[in-house]
Enzyme design. Structure first.
Site, short mmCIF file in Angstrom:
data_model
loop_
_atom_site.label_atom_id
_atom_site.label_comp_id
_atom_site.label_asym_id
_atom_site.label_seq_id
_atom_site.Cartn_x
_atom_site.Cartn_y
_atom_site.Cartn_z
N PHE A 559 0.83 -1.21 0.00
CA PHE A 559 0.00 0.00 0.00
C PHE A 559 0.86 1.26 0.00
CE2 PHE A 559 -3.50 -2.79 0.94
CZ PHE A 559 -4.60 -2.12 0.43
N HIS A 560 2.02 1.23 0.65
CA HIS A 560 2.92 2.38 0.58
C HIS A 560 3.41 2.60 -0.85
CE1 HIS A 560 3.02 2.22 4.98
NE2 HIS A 560 3.60 3.40 4.95
N GLU A 561 3.69 1.52 -1.55
CA GLU A 561 4.17 1.66 -2.92
C GLU A 561 3.05 2.15 -3.84
OE1 GLU A 561 6.69 2.00 -5.90
OE2 GLU A 561 7.26 1.46 -3.84
#
Length: 623
Positions: A559-561
């Site tokens: 999700f960060h990516e």
């Protein structure tokens, strides 16, 4: 007559008739269906072989067979000492029959019972909701800085303490043998007494310092751009397409009410959660991000500020919808289990074995314990409503439960204070981004678009120069963003909704490892991952602790990516790799050398916090 019919339907009796018949022709004289009926305990008593004139000939055969069965029973009694164990097993099967469906249900309860009790004390139940707790408590900066500054600040206190200690020392009778050095040391700080001070003035000075820097930067920008702020790129990013953004964000929010609709159908009895409801909610969650993401990333030509805002808010809405849906879904399973177990206990109480009774009783006890875990006034399923879900979405929390700690009233002065903090911090963030970050970002993009002809050594030197130029401004922006969201904004929302638990972050600046940092820097997200990813993967997917930890970090890294993709519209993978590198940092901090030196560990951690985000941003902009 009735007893004879029951014997003719008894498979074991017919077997006995075949085996004990003297004539082969009579061994098959009685015909019966091949359907195996449920066995029931039947008392067989010897009957007279005299045939009634009113009964047909088959009754005579039945009487003979009954006599044969009685004789076989007498033989069994004589052999009781030889095969007593086998007979007890057969009697137990006859006395406590268990159908296959019931047997499967009992096996399911046995497998679950291991996770429902404490390992050390089997008499205590462990709730699924016991991993996350909410208590009335203030936020860290309020309790340590803001409240003491507003209520107890009276200027310098250290000098007053020293004067008081000296007066106390003068009143005491000094020992004749005490040296002057010992007397001076005792006067400065007597044993067992600690000098106390606070840093409220430094807190005020820090904000004053930031304000003057921002004011000076604005003046320089005003002069250099001929008296206007409208041309600031950051201002344009944050003020364009506001109406469209609001409508799109509202549509995302309203779409999450689908989970309420599903549970409403379950509540009315139209569908069951275990299959239909679970599949419907799961499909909705799987489609929520893939369907909405292309709309605000590609269809609308929004700025990167708008794209990252809509993505992060959509993730928040998805987590809230998931928590609401699966919290109530779990309670539906518990409620159905309670009804099934209690019905079986009441209906077949006399025919159940002691072990089965114990399993069903423990199931009922645990279900009642789980339903009443938060409050004895069980509100489930009355909590399934649009108003309840709406209030949950307004609370600054990602983990759903029926009841939360609430304050008695709204402190409007506190709301005004936090609102001013939000506006002031946003202003500082815009100035920092425009004056210190935007020029560096433009040079990074130029570095990315310009091929290097002088070799890799000059290129590396130029890249390092850009990184060192990025670190100061990005570190300040990182801290301002943290304060604005996790302290000012969440506290303002909590006060407006009378949400009493303000523990949104811990003292992460004192961390000695990134493992601690991942737990306490963002407490709402940590609570969600702990319950709905870590513990749920262990329960549903049967992961070990290590596997669940790895799965949680991988999901978070993905999700960060995706967030970086929303900004740059390209998959680079730098943030994903940096997220996974926390395992290496954690292993390094757990070495004996750093464990015995927490001060050095904190220095290493702080160095990583300052350089890591800046390095990630530089990589995305340049490579």
């Amino acid at each position: 007559m009735t007893e004879a019919k029951e014997l003719l339907q008894d498979e074991r009796f017919l077997k006995i008739q075949e085996l004990n018949s003297a004539e082969p022709s009579k061994r098959h004289s009685v015909t019966y269906d091949n359907v195996i009926l449920p066995q029931e305990s039947v008392e067989v008593s010897p009957r007279s072989s005299t045939t009634s004139l009113e009964e047909p000939a088959t009754t005579t055969a039945t009487g003979v067979a009954v006599a044969a069965a009685a004789a076989a029973a007498e033989k069994k009694k004589k052999k009781k000492g030889e095969d007593g164990d086998d007979e007890q097993d057969e009697q137990a099967e006859e006395k406590y029959p268990v159908d296959p469906r019931m047997q499967k249900y009992l096996s399911h309860l046995k497998s679950k019972s291991r996770t429902r009790v404490h390992r050390k004390d089997a008499s205590k139940y462990v709730s699924f909701f016991g991993d996350v707790s909410f208590d009335p408590r203030p936020t860290l900066l309020d309790s340590a800085v803001n409240v003491p500054f507003q209520t107890t600040f009276k200027g310098p206190v250290l000098e007053k303490q020293l004067k008081g200690l000296q007066q106390t020392k003068k009143g005491e009778v000094a020992a004749a043998a005490a040296t002057a050095a010992t007397a001076a040391t005792a006067a400065a700080a007597p044993p067992g007494k600690k000098l106390e001070s606070n840093f409220s003035g430094i807190y005020v000075f820090a904000w004053m310092f930031m304000g003057w820097i921002a004011f000076r930067s604005c003046m320089d920008y005003y002069v250099s751009h001929e008296g206007g702020f409208a041309s600031m790129e950051i201002v344009q990013y944050m003020t364009s397409d506001l109406f469209t953004i609001a409508l799109l964000d509202l549509a995302l929010f309203l779409s999450t009410f689908f989970v309420v609709f599903v549970h409403w159908l379950v509540k009315l009895g139209f569908i069951r959660w275990k299959w239909t409801g679970f599949v419907a909610v799961s499909l909705f969650e799987l489609c929520f991000i893939p369907v909405s993401f292309p709309v605000y990333v590609y269809y609308f030509h929004f700025s990167w500020v708008t794209r990252i805002f809509l993505f992060l808010h959509s993730v928040v809405l998805l987590m809230k919808a998931h928590s609401f849906a699966f919290y109530n879904g779990y309670l539906w399973d518990i409620k159905n289990e309670l009804e099934f177990s209690s019905n079986k206990l009441n209906k077949f109480k006399e025919s159940l074995s002691p072990e089965t009774k114990d399993i069903l009783q423990k199931s009922c006890d645990f279900c009642l314990f789980e339903l009443n875990y938060q409050t004895k006034d069980n509100d489930f399923p009355n909590n399934i409503s649009c108003s309840n879900y709406f209030m949950f979405c307004m609370f600054p929390v990602l983990v759903y439960q029926i009841n939360y700690p609430r304050t008695s009233h709204i402190r409007w002065r506190y709301v005004l204070e936090k609102f001013c903090a939000i506006m002031g911090t946003i202003f500082l963030m815009m100035v920092t981004a425009q004056i210190f970050m935007h020029p560096v970002a433009m040079r990074c993009i130029e570095y990315h678009d310009t091929p290097s002809f002088g070799g890799w050594v000059p290129a590396v030197k130029q890249w390092l120069f850009l990184l060192f130029e990025m670190i100061p401004g990005f570190s300040v922006l990182y801290m301002l963003t943290f304060y604005m969201i996790w302290d000012a904004l969440l506290n303002c929302v909590a006060e407006l909704t009378r949400f009493a638990d303000r523990y949104f972050y811990g003292d992460w600046w004192n961390c000695v490892s990134f493992e601690e940092f991942s737990r306490i820097w963002n407490v709402p997200v940590h609570k969600f991952l702990l319950r709905h990813v870590y513990h749920s993967s262990m329960g549903a997917l049967h992961f070990s602790k290590a596997q669940a930890t790895l799965f949680t970090f991988l999901l978070s890294a993905v999700f960060h990516e995706i967030a970086m993709f929303a900004i740059f519209k390209e998959v680079r993978g730098y943030l994903f790799l940096f997220q996974l590198s926390q395992f290496a940092w954690t292993a390094l901090s757990n070495t004996k050398f750093l464990r015995s030196r927490p001060q050095l560990s904190n220095v290493v951690f702080t160095f990583g916090v300052c350089t890591g985000p800046s390095m990630i941003m530089t990589l995305y902009l340049t490579l």
